[in-house]
Each structure stands twice: as structure tokens, then as C-alpha cells.
Design an enzyme around this catalytic site. Structure first.
Site, mmCIF file in Angstrom:
data_model
loop_
_atom_site.group_PDB
_atom_site.id
_atom_site.type_symbol
_atom_site.label_atom_id
_atom_site.label_comp_id
_atom_site.label_asym_id
_atom_site.label_seq_id
_atom_site.Cartn_x
_atom_site.Cartn_y
_atom_site.Cartn_z
ATOM 1 N N SER A 115 1.010 -1.162 -0.035
ATOM 2 C CA SER A 115 -0.184 -0.018 -0.106
ATOM 3 C C SER A 115 0.916 0.982 0.011
ATOM 4 O O SER A 115 1.164 1.895 0.923
ATOM 5 C CB SER A 115 -0.993 -0.112 1.116
ATOM 6 O OG SER A 115 -0.175 0.293 2.279
ATOM 7 N N HIS A 175 -3.124 -5.914 2.027
ATOM 8 C CA HIS A 175 -2.453 -7.031 2.504
ATOM 9 C C HIS A 175 -2.787 -8.538 2.346
ATOM 10 O O HIS A 175 -2.312 -9.437 2.685
ATOM 11 C CB HIS A 175 -1.778 -6.849 3.771
ATOM 12 C CG HIS A 175 -0.826 -5.315 3.815
ATOM 13 N ND1 HIS A 175 -0.686 -4.879 4.943
ATOM 14 C CD2 HIS A 175 -0.367 -4.623 3.111
ATOM 15 C CE1 HIS A 175 0.131 -3.814 4.976
ATOM 16 N NE2 HIS A 175 0.199 -3.709 3.774
ATOM 17 N N GLN A 214 -6.972 -1.894 6.700
ATOM 18 C CA GLN A 214 -5.787 -2.707 6.458
ATOM 19 C C GLN A 214 -5.248 -3.365 7.787
ATOM 20 O O GLN A 214 -4.721 -4.395 7.536
ATOM 21 C CB GLN A 214 -4.742 -1.790 5.884
ATOM 22 C CG GLN A 214 -3.571 -2.560 5.527
ATOM 23 C CD GLN A 214 -2.459 -1.628 4.754
ATOM 24 O OE1 GLN A 214 -2.622 -1.142 3.572
ATOM 25 N NE2 GLN A 214 -1.536 -1.096 5.584
ATOM 26 N N GLU A 215 -5.020 -2.516 8.908
ATOM 27 C CA GLU A 215 -4.458 -3.277 9.958
ATOM 28 C C GLU A 215 -5.235 -2.807 11.467
ATOM 29 O O GLU A 215 -5.563 -1.962 11.491
ATOM 30 C CB GLU A 215 -3.163 -2.851 10.260
ATOM 31 C CG GLU A 215 -2.180 -3.178 9.041
ATOM 32 C CD GLU A 215 -0.896 -2.283 8.768
ATOM 33 O OE1 GLU A 215 -0.483 -1.910 9.868
ATOM 34 O OE2 GLU A 215 -0.439 -2.182 7.931
ATOM 35 N N GLU A 267 1.623 -9.421 6.501
ATOM 36 C CA GLU A 267 2.368 -9.292 7.631
ATOM 37 C C GLU A 267 2.165 -10.135 8.787
ATOM 38 O O GLU A 267 2.535 -9.893 9.989
ATOM 39 C CB GLU A 267 2.034 -7.783 8.001
ATOM 40 C CG GLU A 267 2.357 -6.630 7.158
ATOM 41 C CD GLU A 267 2.178 -5.266 7.619
ATOM 42 O OE1 GLU A 267 1.430 -5.091 8.677
ATOM 43 O OE2 GLU A 267 2.379 -4.411 6.694
ATOM 44 N N ASP A 274 -4.411 0.759 11.127
ATOM 45 C CA ASP A 274 -3.944 1.448 9.853
ATOM 46 C C ASP A 274 -5.161 1.470 9.087
ATOM 47 O O ASP A 274 -5.381 0.394 8.497
ATOM 48 C CB ASP A 274 -2.680 1.098 9.499
ATOM 49 C CG ASP A 274 -2.249 1.703 8.248
ATOM 50 O OD1 ASP A 274 -2.809 2.559 7.786
ATOM 51 O OD2 ASP A 274 -1.070 1.510 7.657
ATOM 52 N N GLU A 315 -3.648 5.292 11.899
ATOM 53 C CA GLU A 315 -2.900 5.736 10.868
ATOM 54 C C GLU A 315 -3.765 5.958 9.869
ATOM 55 O O GLU A 315 -4.590 4.905 9.419
ATOM 56 C CB GLU A 315 -1.890 4.864 10.599
ATOM 57 C CG GLU A 315 -0.759 4.899 9.735
ATOM 58 C CD GLU A 315 0.246 3.570 9.582
ATOM 59 O OE1 GLU A 315 0.491 3.242 10.672
ATOM 60 O OE2 GLU A 315 0.471 3.226 8.350
ATOM 61 N N ASP A 326 1.327 8.285 7.472
ATOM 62 C CA ASP A 326 2.055 7.499 6.804
ATOM 63 C C ASP A 326 2.193 7.685 5.062
ATOM 64 O O ASP A 326 2.997 8.444 4.666
ATOM 65 C CB ASP A 326 1.502 5.973 6.681
ATOM 66 C CG ASP A 326 2.331 4.883 5.852
ATOM 67 O OD1 ASP A 326 3.408 5.216 5.438
ATOM 68 O OD2 ASP A 326 2.018 3.897 6.051
ATOM 69 N N LYS A 333 9.398 5.399 7.696
ATOM 70 C CA LYS A 333 9.976 3.823 6.948
ATOM 71 C C LYS A 333 11.019 4.535 6.029
ATOM 72 O O LYS A 333 10.932 5.220 4.997
ATOM 73 C CB LYS A 333 8.915 3.581 5.854
ATOM 74 C CG LYS A 333 7.498 2.894 6.750
ATOM 75 C CD LYS A 333 6.331 2.928 5.682
ATOM 76 C CE LYS A 333 5.283 2.261 6.216
ATOM 77 N NZ LYS A 333 4.046 2.215 5.110
ATOM 78 N N SER A 342 8.648 2.140 11.465
ATOM 79 C CA SER A 342 7.928 0.929 10.797
ATOM 80 C C SER A 342 8.503 0.236 9.792
ATOM 81 O O SER A 342 9.097 0.509 8.955
ATOM 82 C CB SER A 342 6.581 1.631 10.091
ATOM 83 O OG SER A 342 5.798 0.515 9.512
ATOM 84 N N HIS A 343 8.010 -1.154 9.982
ATOM 85 C CA HIS A 343 8.245 -2.033 8.773
ATOM 86 C C HIS A 343 7.497 -1.821 7.484
ATOM 87 O O HIS A 343 6.926 -0.805 7.581
ATOM 88 C CB HIS A 343 8.112 -3.605 9.129
ATOM 89 C CG HIS A 343 6.617 -3.900 9.418
ATOM 90 N ND1 HIS A 343 5.911 -4.939 9.911
ATOM 91 C CD2 HIS A 343 5.474 -2.918 9.614
ATOM 92 C CE1 HIS A 343 4.866 -5.062 10.005
ATOM 93 N NE2 HIS A 343 4.390 -3.686 9.890
ATOM 94 N N ARG A 344 7.942 -2.426 6.473
ATOM 95 C CA ARG A 344 6.799 -2.666 5.285
ATOM 96 C C ARG A 344 6.252 -4.027 5.241
ATOM 97 O O ARG A 344 6.551 -4.976 6.009
ATOM 98 C CB ARG A 344 7.538 -2.522 3.965
ATOM 99 C CG ARG A 344 8.490 -1.115 3.925
ATOM 100 C CD ARG A 344 7.773 0.039 4.076
ATOM 101 N NE ARG A 344 6.645 0.310 3.286
ATOM 102 C CZ ARG A 344 6.246 0.879 2.441
ATOM 103 N NH1 ARG A 344 7.447 2.016 2.121
ATOM 104 N NH2 ARG A 344 5.305 1.414 1.754
ATOM 105 N N LYS A 398 6.435 -0.264 14.835
ATOM 106 C CA LYS A 398 5.207 -1.155 14.091
ATOM 107 C C LYS A 398 6.007 -2.054 13.155
ATOM 108 O O LYS A 398 6.499 -1.752 12.190
ATOM 109 C CB LYS A 398 4.467 0.031 13.141
ATOM 110 C CG LYS A 398 3.157 -0.893 12.766
ATOM 111 C CD LYS A 398 2.037 -0.117 11.912
ATOM 112 C CE LYS A 398 2.402 -0.222 10.330
ATOM 113 N NZ LYS A 398 1.527 0.321 9.396
HETATM 114 O O1 LIG Z 1 0.688 0.988 5.351
HETATM 115 C C1 LIG Z 1 1.587 0.542 6.067
HETATM 116 O O2 LIG Z 1 1.758 0.971 6.963
HETATM 117 C C2 LIG Z 1 2.593 -0.569 5.547
HETATM 118 C C3 LIG Z 1 3.280 -1.433 6.785
HETATM 119 O O3 LIG Z 1 2.331 -1.961 7.612
HETATM 120 O O4 LIG Z 1 2.123 -1.433 4.775
HETATM 121 P P1 LIG Z 1 2.895 -1.231 3.134
HETATM 122 O O5 LIG Z 1 4.420 -1.606 3.582
HETATM 123 O O6 LIG Z 1 2.219 -2.101 2.372
HETATM 124 O O7 LIG Z 1 2.848 0.103 2.740
HETATM 125 MG MG LIG Z 2 0.281 2.738 6.578
#
Ligand SMILES: O=C(O)[C@@H](CO)OP(=O)(O)O
Ligand SMILES: [Mg+2]
Length: 415
Positions: free
Chosen positions: A42, A146, A154-155, A196, A232, A277, A316, A341, A368-370, A392
Site C-alpha cells: 500500500s 495485504h 488494512q490493520e 504481515e 492503519d 494511521e 504514513d 519508513k 515502521s516495517h513494510r 510498528k
Molecule cells: O501501510 C503500512 O503502514 C505498511 C506497513 O504496515 O504497509 P505497506 O508496506 O504495504 O505500505
Molecule cells: Mg500505513
């Protein structure tokens, strides 16, 4: 002693089975650093450009490697990153690829730490960085980009705001993840996992709220410290610019921007959310400002951890770790938190600058991770080294636990 003597680049696998860029940086005195680029699904419209790995590697070899080897010191992160920027020559790393850039940037930092014999967080943050650890936000249910046929949001993120230690927090998130599985089973809902490692059942958002709320309460009662949750929304992915509406496809609901703000404010109130987020589209600074104004002061945790003393509205896709976009947000009061990120912007220096600007202006940083990850654990060190209040990086799964376990090791002085 940290003069770079070689930069090696290769394609390796990421957690989705896609190729990504790995970099090795070697120094004159035998220092070594290795790092790999993550990859988003995303992705924000304004992110630095990820090039296909083969092209990114060829371009970095051609334009960047010779400028670094024998010229730059791995211990001087700003110099390394300035060389990467100059070698690329664009604003968005579209020449060498943000994936090559971030892998080299992070590998150089590790090589610099290696020469010093210091853990990476200390090389990045200095000896007097303090004793704080970030609160891990753990993805326990998800959909959006995801996972197919799952929640629109999404999360759903477990947030153990009252955990006495990072180890307790990491295990609490894993408990919430396991409890969600039990609750899904009780309801007879089968579930696979998304990119994830979060559960990705075919349920609507409303059901997901009920289940996560219940899971968090159960684990909170077991562990005896406060656990909240957050989201998120990744709203840019559901925003239809033509109709100017947010499309909740699995629920069959459309919301215009005002309705979206009301909806998010109601969710924060109903579920006592500590973190939201990307509740709005990545171009809607004013909407972010209005929502932040309405809810930003709500939701103080009940006294456990002063780092969770308000509801975070986090940008983000809105900010993409970019200081220019963050400045615009600060000017209008959009959000009170930024997702960090490194691969969204291309170098550790840029990520640092975004964190510093955020901190100076009262914005909380969430490293944050991806969704596409590797076993690289640099972000754990970045979060600790910069004293970021949140990280995150998932709840379970090898590429996620690589970072979570590294946090535990840092706390144990064992890196
Ligand atoms: O949207 C987000 O915050 C990220 C990580 O959780 O997703 P993506 O890496 O797919 O952008
Ligand atoms: Mg995000």
C-alpha cells in the site's frame, strides 16, 4: 578506519517471495555491514521510487558504488547518504532506486557500528540516548492491500501501552494474536494470514472490531497491564478521487470525507483507540487537521506510560517520511504523529531528519516495517537510537520477529 573499500549488491528474497536488494559494505579495517530493502504494497503516491531490483542494482553499481569506495567513511552516515543523493541526482531516487539507496545506507551504518564495536542503536543514537524503548504496535487482524477478501481497514494493531518492558509488550502482542485465533475459531470463522502475519479472515470491519476488542481485554486481564488497540486505515487505498468517497467494499458502504471523519472519531470514542494511521486520503491535509483537532487530545492511557498520553493520528502515506511534506502538515496541524519508513525516503539521514523535525514539533514518531520484509532488523535499532515512542513491526512471523527479538536483545544488552 571506516573508509569504505567495497560495496556489494545482490538480489535476495523478501517475505512475499519477491526479489529485493541486499547490500554489503566493507571497510578498510575489516568492518562489515549488511542490510536489505523492504517493500510496500500500500505504497504512498509520494514515496521515493523502488526500481526493479536488477535495474536498481545495475544503476547503483554504475552511479553510486565508485563514488563511495575509497572515498566515503562508513562511520560518517551523513556523508554516505549525501553521496548516495548526489550519485542519484533526482529528488525521489528514481535513478538508482530507493531500494538500492536504503540498503546501502543501512549497510554503511552497520559497518560503521561494527568498526566501533558498538551496537547499531548506539552508533546511531549516541551513548546518552536514554533508557526508553518503543511500544510495539502488533498487527493482529488485517486486510486491505495485504490480503484478499478480508477487512477493508488494512490493520488492527494491538498496543500494549502499559507494558513494564519491551519484552512484556512483545509477548502481549503475540498473545493478542493467538487470542484472536481462538475467538475466530469459536465463531467458526476460518482464517489464513495476510502479508504481515496478521489474521485475514473474511469478516467485515465491525466484526473485526468486536473480536480485537475482546482479545485485547482478555490478554489485558491475564497480563495485568493496559493494552489498547489502534488501526492503519490506509484510507488512500479506499479513496475514489472521482466520486470523492471512501469505498468500504466488503461492507458496501461509501463515505464522503466529512462522514469519514465522523466515522473515525466515533471509532476512537467507542473503542478507546490509541492510534489511527492514515484515516484519510494522502492529499487531505485539511481533513487530517480537522480530525486531529477533534480527537488528538482524547484517549490518554490511564497513567502507565506517558508516551501514550493521547490518541495518535499518524501520517504514513500523508508524510512518506519526507520533511517537506511533514512541514506542510505541521503548518496546518495535520496529524500528531508520523510513520517513519527509511525506504519511503531512501536514506537513514532523511529518516533521522524526519524524526528530529517531528520531535521538535511535538509529533510522535512510529518507526515502521513494510508489508514485504526481510530478516533485516535495522529498524529496531533506529527506533531505540532515536528514542521513538512507537515501533510498528508486526506480531509474529520470522521477518517480523527478527525486529521484535532484536528489541528484546537490545534491552538485554545482548546485540
Ligand atoms: O501501510 C503500512 O503502514 C505498511 C506497513 O504496515 O504497509 P505497506 O508496506 O504495504 O505500505
Ligand atoms: Mg500505513
Amino acid at each position: 578506519m571506516t573508509l569504505i573499500t567495497d560495496v556489494r549488491l545482490r538480489r535476495i528474497l523478501d517475505s512475499r517471495g519477491n526479489p529485493t536488494v541486499e547490500a554489503d559494505v566493507l571497510t578498510e579495517s575489516g568492518g562489515f555491514g549488511r542490510a536489505a530493502a523492504p517493500s510496500g504494497a500500500s505504497t504512498g503516491e509520494y514515496e521515493a521510487i523502488e526500481r526493479p531490483p536488477t535495474e536498481a542494482i545495475a544503476a547503483a553499481r554504475e552511479h553510486a558504488v565508485s563514488r563511495l569506495v575509497g572515498e566515503a567513511y562508513a562511520g560518517n552516515q551523513r556523508e554516505v547518504d549525501a553521496i548516495l543523493r548526489a550519485a542519484d541526482g533526482t529528488d525521489d531516487f528514481s535513478k538508482i532506486g530507493a531500494n538500492s539507496a536504503v540498503a546501502i545506507s543501512m549497510a554503511a551504518a552497520k559497518a560503521g557500528a561494527d568498526v566501533l564495536g558498538a551496537p547499531l542503536f548506539q552508533h546511531l543514537g549516541g551513548t546518552f540516548r536514554g533508557e526508553n524503548f518503543p511500544i510495539p504496535l502488533g498487527n493482529v487482524v488485517g486486510g486491505g492491500e495485504h490480503a484478499a477478501d478480508a477487512t477493508d481497514i488494512q490493520e488492527f494493531l494491538s498496543a500494549p501501552v502499559g507494558a513494564p518492558s519491551v519484552e512484556d509488550a512483545v509477548f502481549a502482542n503475540a498473545d493478542v494474536h493467538a487470542t484472536v485465533a481462538d475467538l475466530l475459531e469459536e465463531r467458526g470463522v476460518p482464517s489464513g494470514k495476510g502479508d504481515e502475519g496478521a489474521w485475514a479472515p473474511s469478516i467485515d470491519d465491525e466484526t473485526a472490531f468486536e473480536i480485537v476488542d475482546e482479545a485485547v481485554s482478555q490478554v489485558e486481564a491475564e497480563v495485568g497491564f493496559e493494552i489498547r488497540f489502534g488501526l492503519d486505515v490506509a484510507a488512500a487505498e479506499m479513496y475514489d478521487a472521482d466520486s470523492e468517497t471512501y469505498e468500504y467494499e466488503s461492507a458496501g458502504i461509501s463515505r464522503d470525507p466529512d462522514e469519514q471523519i465522523d466515522y473515525i472519531a466515533e471509532l476512537i470514542d467507542e473503542y478507546d483507540l490509541v492510534y489511527v494511521e492514515d484515516p484519510l486520503d494522502e492529499n487531505d491535509y485539511d481533513g487530517f487537521a480537522e480530525l486531529t483537532d477533534r480527537v488528538g487530545d482524547a484517549g490518554a492511557a490511564s497513567g502507565h506510560d506517558s508516551r501514550a498520553d493521547r490518541t495518535l493520528i499518524c501520517g504514513d502515506d500523508l508524510f512518506v517520511t519526507n520533511t517537506v511534506r511533514l512541514e506542510e502538515g505541521i503548518d496546518v496541524g495535520a496529524a500528531n504523529s508520523i510513520l517513519i519508513k527509511p525506504n519511503q525516503i531512501g536514506t537513514l539521514t532523511d529518516a533521522f531528519d524526519a524524526i528530529e523535525l517531528a520531535t521538535e514539533n511535538g509529533y510522535d514518531s512510529v518507526v515502521s516495517h513494510r508489508s514485504g520484509e526481510t530478516e533485516d532488523a535495522t529498524i529496531a535499532h533506529l527506533a531505540v537510537g532515536t528514542d521513538a515512542p512507537f515501533i510498528k513491526t508486526g506480531a509474529v512471523g520470522g521477518e517480523r520477529t527478527a525486529k521484535l527479538n532484536e528489541l528484546i536483545r537490545i534491552a538485554d544488552d545482548a546485540t
